[in-house]
Design a protein around this motif. Structure first.
Motif, short mmCIF file in Angstrom:
data_model
loop_
_atom_site.label_atom_id
_atom_site.label_comp_id
_atom_site.label_asym_id
_atom_site.label_seq_id
_atom_site.Cartn_x
_atom_site.Cartn_y
_atom_site.Cartn_z
N LEU A 173 -2.42 11.80 -7.14
CA LEU A 173 -1.79 10.90 -6.18
C LEU A 173 -2.58 9.61 -6.15
O LEU A 173 -3.78 9.62 -5.86
N GLU A 174 -1.93 8.50 -6.49
CA GLU A 174 -2.56 7.18 -6.40
C GLU A 174 -2.26 6.60 -5.04
O GLU A 174 -1.12 6.58 -4.60
N GLN A 175 -3.31 6.09 -4.37
CA GLN A 175 -3.16 5.47 -3.07
C GLN A 175 -3.70 4.05 -3.11
O GLN A 175 -4.72 3.80 -3.74
N GLY A 176 -3.02 3.17 -2.41
CA GLY A 176 -3.53 1.80 -2.34
C GLY A 176 -2.48 0.78 -2.58
O GLY A 176 -1.39 0.98 -2.93
N MET A 231 0.84 -1.19 0.00
CA MET A 231 0.00 0.00 0.00
C MET A 231 0.87 1.24 0.00
O MET A 231 1.25 1.74 1.03
N GLY A 232 1.16 1.72 -1.19
CA GLY A 232 1.99 2.90 -1.27
C GLY A 232 1.26 4.06 -1.93
O GLY A 232 0.22 3.89 -2.54
N ASN A 233 1.84 5.21 -1.76
CA ASN A 233 1.36 6.42 -2.42
C ASN A 233 2.30 6.74 -3.56
O ASN A 233 3.52 6.79 -3.36
N THR A 234 1.75 7.00 -4.74
CA THR A 234 2.57 7.31 -5.91
C THR A 234 2.00 8.53 -6.61
O THR A 234 0.83 8.55 -7.00
N TYR A 235 2.85 9.56 -6.77
CA TYR A 235 2.44 10.72 -7.54
C TYR A 235 2.56 10.40 -9.02
O TYR A 235 3.52 9.75 -9.45
#
Length: 107
Positions: A104-107, A1-5
């Motif tokens: 920002l993608e989360q998950g 579960m990471g955050n990616t811009y």
């Protein structure tokens, strides 16, 4: 579960184009959407999103927003949340427009 811009972009014409679709297992927070006119005259931009969990019902975020020559139009005034499968769509009128989306993608 990471955050990616991420950035998504599209060169828009009169035909509607899918600019970004939130991937499965991710929620996307769309933070900005900037439209830039590419011609020698003002253009317009229409942006909507499709809600995958509601049968892809569309909600218009801006319709025929004026994009000035040598300038940009900030399409969003607030963050938009896209759940998995939700998508952003856009088209231009009066000339080509580049649309750049920061999210920002989360998950």
């Amino acid at each position: 579960m990471g955050n990616t811009y991420r950035n998504a972009r599209a060169r828009l014409g009169t035909s509607e184009a899918a600019v970004y679709t939130a991937p499965q297992g991710k929620v996307a927070l769309v933070q900005t959407a900037l439209a830039a006119a590419l011609g020698a005259a003002n253009s317009t931009v229409t942006v909507s999103w499709a809600d995958a969990s509601a049968g892809n019902v569309r909600t218009t975020l801006i319709q025929d927003g004026v994009v000035p020559v040598a300038g940009t139009l900030n399409v969003l005034t607030r963050v938009i949340v896209l759940e998995p499968g939700d998508a952003l769509y856009a088209s231009a009128g009066g000339g080509a427009v580049d649309l750049t989306v920061a999210l920002l993608e989360q998950g």
